[in-house]
Scaffold this motif. Structure first.
Motif, PDB file in Angstrom:
ATOM      1  N   VAL A   4      -6.191   0.455   3.695  1.00 36.53           N
ATOM      2  CA  VAL A   4      -5.006   0.666   2.844  1.00 36.53           C
ATOM      3  C   VAL A   4      -5.345   1.649   1.723  1.00 36.53           C
ATOM      4  O   VAL A   4      -6.442   1.628   1.183  1.00 36.53           O
ATOM      5  CB  VAL A   4      -4.511  -0.669   2.247  1.00 36.53           C
ATOM      6  CG1 VAL A   4      -3.887  -1.529   3.331  1.00 36.53           C
ATOM      7  CG2 VAL A   4      -5.620  -1.432   1.532  1.00 36.53           C
ATOM      8  N   CYS A   5      -4.363   2.497   1.396  1.00 33.07           N
ATOM      9  CA  CYS A   5      -4.542   3.578   0.419  1.00 33.07           C
ATOM     10  C   CYS A   5      -3.748   3.335  -0.854  1.00 33.07           C
ATOM     11  O   CYS A   5      -2.595   2.874  -0.786  1.00 33.07           O
ATOM     12  CB  CYS A   5      -4.022   4.891   1.000  1.00 33.07           C
ATOM     13  SG  CYS A   5      -4.858   5.455   2.469  1.00 33.07           S
ATOM     14  N   TYR A   6      -4.333   3.711  -1.974  1.00 33.94           N
ATOM     15  CA  TYR A   6      -3.675   3.631  -3.284  1.00 33.94           C
ATOM     16  C   TYR A   6      -4.059   4.819  -4.142  1.00 33.94           C
ATOM     17  O   TYR A   6      -5.086   5.446  -3.920  1.00 33.94           O
ATOM     18  CB  TYR A   6      -4.124   2.353  -4.025  1.00 33.94           C
ATOM     19  CG  TYR A   6      -3.690   1.086  -3.364  1.00 33.94           C
ATOM     20  CD1 TYR A   6      -2.422   0.568  -3.588  1.00 33.94           C
ATOM     21  CD2 TYR A   6      -4.526   0.416  -2.484  1.00 33.94           C
ATOM     22  CE1 TYR A   6      -2.008  -0.590  -2.957  1.00 33.94           C
ATOM     23  CE2 TYR A   6      -4.121  -0.741  -1.852  1.00 33.94           C
ATOM     24  CZ  TYR A   6      -2.859  -1.240  -2.094  1.00 33.94           C
ATOM     25  OH  TYR A   6      -2.448  -2.382  -1.457  1.00 33.94           O
TER      26      TYR A   6
ATOM     27  N   THR B 233      -0.577   2.420   4.980  1.00 33.22           N
ATOM     28  CA  THR B 233      -1.371   1.463   5.752  1.00 33.22           C
ATOM     29  C   THR B 233      -1.928   2.221   6.946  1.00 33.22           C
ATOM     30  O   THR B 233      -1.193   2.555   7.876  1.00 33.22           O
ATOM     31  CB  THR B 233      -0.498   0.280   6.192  1.00 33.22           C
ATOM     32  OG1 THR B 233      -0.026  -0.389   5.023  1.00 33.22           O
ATOM     33  CG2 THR B 233      -1.295  -0.698   7.044  1.00 33.22           C
TER      34      THR B 233
ATOM     35  N   PRO C 248       0.814  -1.226   0.000  1.00 37.20           N
ATOM     36  CA  PRO C 248       0.000   0.000   0.000  1.00 37.20           C
ATOM     37  C   PRO C 248       0.847   1.276   0.000  1.00 37.20           C
ATOM     38  O   PRO C 248       1.978   1.285   0.490  1.00 37.20           O
ATOM     39  CB  PRO C 248      -0.789  -0.109   1.314  1.00 37.20           C
ATOM     40  CG  PRO C 248      -0.752  -1.550   1.693  1.00 37.20           C
ATOM     41  CD  PRO C 248       0.571  -2.056   1.189  1.00 37.20           C
ATOM     42  N   ASP C 249       0.261   2.352  -0.536  1.00 40.05           N
ATOM     43  CA  ASP C 249       0.894   3.667  -0.398  1.00 40.05           C
ATOM     44  C   ASP C 249       0.960   4.060   1.079  1.00 40.05           C
ATOM     45  O   ASP C 249       1.969   4.601   1.539  1.00 40.05           O
ATOM     46  CB  ASP C 249       0.083   4.719  -1.164  1.00 40.05           C
ATOM     47  CG  ASP C 249       0.130   4.524  -2.668  1.00 40.05           C
ATOM     48  OD1 ASP C 249       0.941   3.708  -3.152  1.00 40.05           O
ATOM     49  OD2 ASP C 249      -0.655   5.180  -3.372  1.00 40.05           O
TER      50      ASP C 249
END
Lengths: 239, 239, 239, 239
Positions: free
Chosen positions: C181-183, C165, C162-163
């Motif tokens: 989680v980021c994207y 967490t 992930p970019d």
């Protein structure tokens, strides 16, 4: 709420080189602070020559984002003030080093690398490309913009792999450089922006000012969650 | 070519606490070095008490990967030696801090963050999960393994977002922790591994030794390319 | 400007299982949309059963952020609509899949991985820890919150690193999971949030609603820069 | 153990354009496979025209790393074979798309983005800079190398933020491009390398061949750990 920006400058070239003083009569800090004030930020300035370099605990407490210009006097910043800036970033203050601010003590301590580059004086064209057109620091920009005359910085750039690479520059002499890179350290957001050499009126350029303003907006502290450190009782109680 | 590993230990608990001395009669450094030697690495040890903490320029020059255990004496490591370790990492040396080695000067300087956590003594179960089963540091492991009794470390863990998160731990008391995280700084590879508390025989545990051995393999220097820093002529010559 | 949120739900459990229908009388989509409307967002809902699943080009054009709940009917979403969602994300629409929305066609196409996990029904405690207390999706949260009864998801979670967490969950049965989680994909922001199982009233829980609202705020489109694709003339003109 | 490399090529330009056929008498696949064989890899080739494009389940099972060249026929690769390649990457097979292989179905499915770029034909100079001199894909390279004549690719490059950016290219016409980027998807390693346009003898160039060989070495499968997916019993047993 209006963001509080402190623009810090070592303010040495302005005092030692008449051409720089003429180009930036209010100092590089003055030019940058004016550009940000025009865009609606509340600004103040501070310089190396001020007591505690103008970066007292009180000033940092009241600063949402610190914009930082430095070059020849990076070594003259006291360790204590450098650590105070680093601590403030950890607590959430945004940090936007410009040009060779990438060699500043706070930036190098936040990165954990040498931040080494190659460079060349002489005044050549730089074309700054947006590599991440969806990034808010690129808001409102064309796909690229030209800086007619500048000092060159070239890869490799000894930084940790960036969280996001927003800008990559092309130089007339054949080099490339990651000109705008984003990081998080603790709660704080960091954006290092390459342009801003003192020998040219780069900090008056519209696109450069817009990038700095966008970066300030992006780097502003956010609320986040509670965080508990140190010794604790179990989260789950035994049944 | 056989990798050269230096295992560094502050070696303080072993001298001050009879139980630790009994548990680790050759010191934690001895136990870890033995485990690595059995797995085919060439090992040496160094401790806080050695001149220059045993980490002279010569030793670091001959070290491919430095495994580091520290806890209560992190503040006693000299700044000079800490910077020497950081510089060696930048040049390509692998660095594997164990347990509260995450609080060591070299690790904190390489991360640029506080590395703060929450913790709890008392001896509770930790289950270490592989979050990245394709990572070489997980080679040969089961999907999880249990450490029967340990000190707890809990999130948030104030580190930069890892390049890869290889392990995440579950604790009996209700906490979680990113127990194995990877970074690059300069040419060097860094793997911080949580387990290894001195109050339990954790460093004799098969899975723990295998992770450390895998990490040493992974963190070994690679050749890489030439890099030129400083002032340069244009890459492209004017026609 | 008020953000326009579309809450999409497959809406199958609600029709086939009386307990779910009783728990969520307006459907999961209704519960989530109400929670977001109360927090000041302009919301609409759409379901699998609507023509084009309610996700026409017009609806997506007017959607800033798409919140998505799906589970047993992931395979019934048409490829055409799935690709339309993916395209909209590339153009900047935010995307917030909840729970097994991580198995939806749009999320899997955006990730490029299987998104596989392990799981267990039965109703056990989950404790959601904030791993990134400086992240805006954690705004206003305590350091952790408990979901009293839920389905378990366990690592490994087959996603790209992930970019960021933001959350890591602890489960009573011994597992851990990266729950938030980021994207970024193209111009669009993606946040996958684990909680939300239909067998429990989780989507009425205050902290869960706040995370979803924070995520909507975070995932909103930004202006960004111009981007030019395809065949072009040289940026630099020959002299 | 010798790595098994399959070099795949759409092999269309070679059949339709006499100049390309003359330049690459054994096809681009032949040239790349020869270069890899000379460097000690065991190689085979496969093309679009072979049954199942030469990428049967058996071939992929025996392939450690798949090198892929494609351009005008990306749309003619069957969905079934594309998915088979993606699945093999998830299981650990390395994948090295060259040049407009970045538009191939497998690469786009693994990335989840459009992979769009800008481009220009005409034959201009490209200078490929190493941005990550500590990366094994840069092993043995100078700090930059020149491709005398090539098609230009320019930023923005619509890819997820790379795990590592190894190369950044400078183009005579004023553009820049991230020419070598690394990813992980599932257990598999992916390296997309920009050079390799069919109109020039680029794939015979020493530095280009070395990068491809380094990438094959880097992308080779690793053992990793066990991974258990699907429904499971609790890791911790109730007392």
């Amino acid at each position: 709420m209006t963001l509080q920006v402190t623009v810090w400058n070592e303010n040495v070239h302005e005092q030692e080189e008449p051409e720089v003083a003429e180009r930036y009569p209010d100092g590089i800090h003055g030019a940058v602070a004016d550009a940000l004030a025009e865009r609606g930020f509340e600004t103040r300035t501070a310089t190396l020559q001020d007591p505690e370099h103008g970066l007292t605990a009180e000033v940092l407490d009241e600063t949402d984002v610190l914009v930082w210009w430095s070059h020849c006097a990076n070594g003259e910043v006291s360790d204590e003030v450098a650590d105070r800036v680093v601590d403030a970033v950890h607590e959430g203050m945004g940090f936007v080093p410009l040009h060779s601010g990438k060699n500043s003590k706070p930036f190098k301590r936040l990165m954990g690398t040498t931040c080494n580059i190659k460079y060349r004086h002489g005044g050549e064209t730089e074309r700054v490309w947006v590599a991440d057109p969806g990034h808010p620091i690129a808001d409102g920009l064309p796909e690229s913009f030209e800086i007619p005359s500048t000092e060159m910085y070239g890869e490799p750039y000894d930084i940790p792999e960036p969280d996001r690479t927003v800008f990559i520059s092309w130089f007339e002499g054949g080099e490339v450089f990651r000109s705008g890179v984003c990081y998080r350290r603790g709660r704080g957001r960091i954006f290092a922006f390459r342009p801003g050499h003192e020998e040219y009126p780069i900090l008056y350029q519209e696109e450069v000012q817009q990038v700095i303003a966008n970066a300030v907006e992006w780097a502003a502290p956010t609320e986040g969650s509670e965080a508990v450190w140190g010794e604790v009782e179990p989260a789950e109680s035994p049944e």
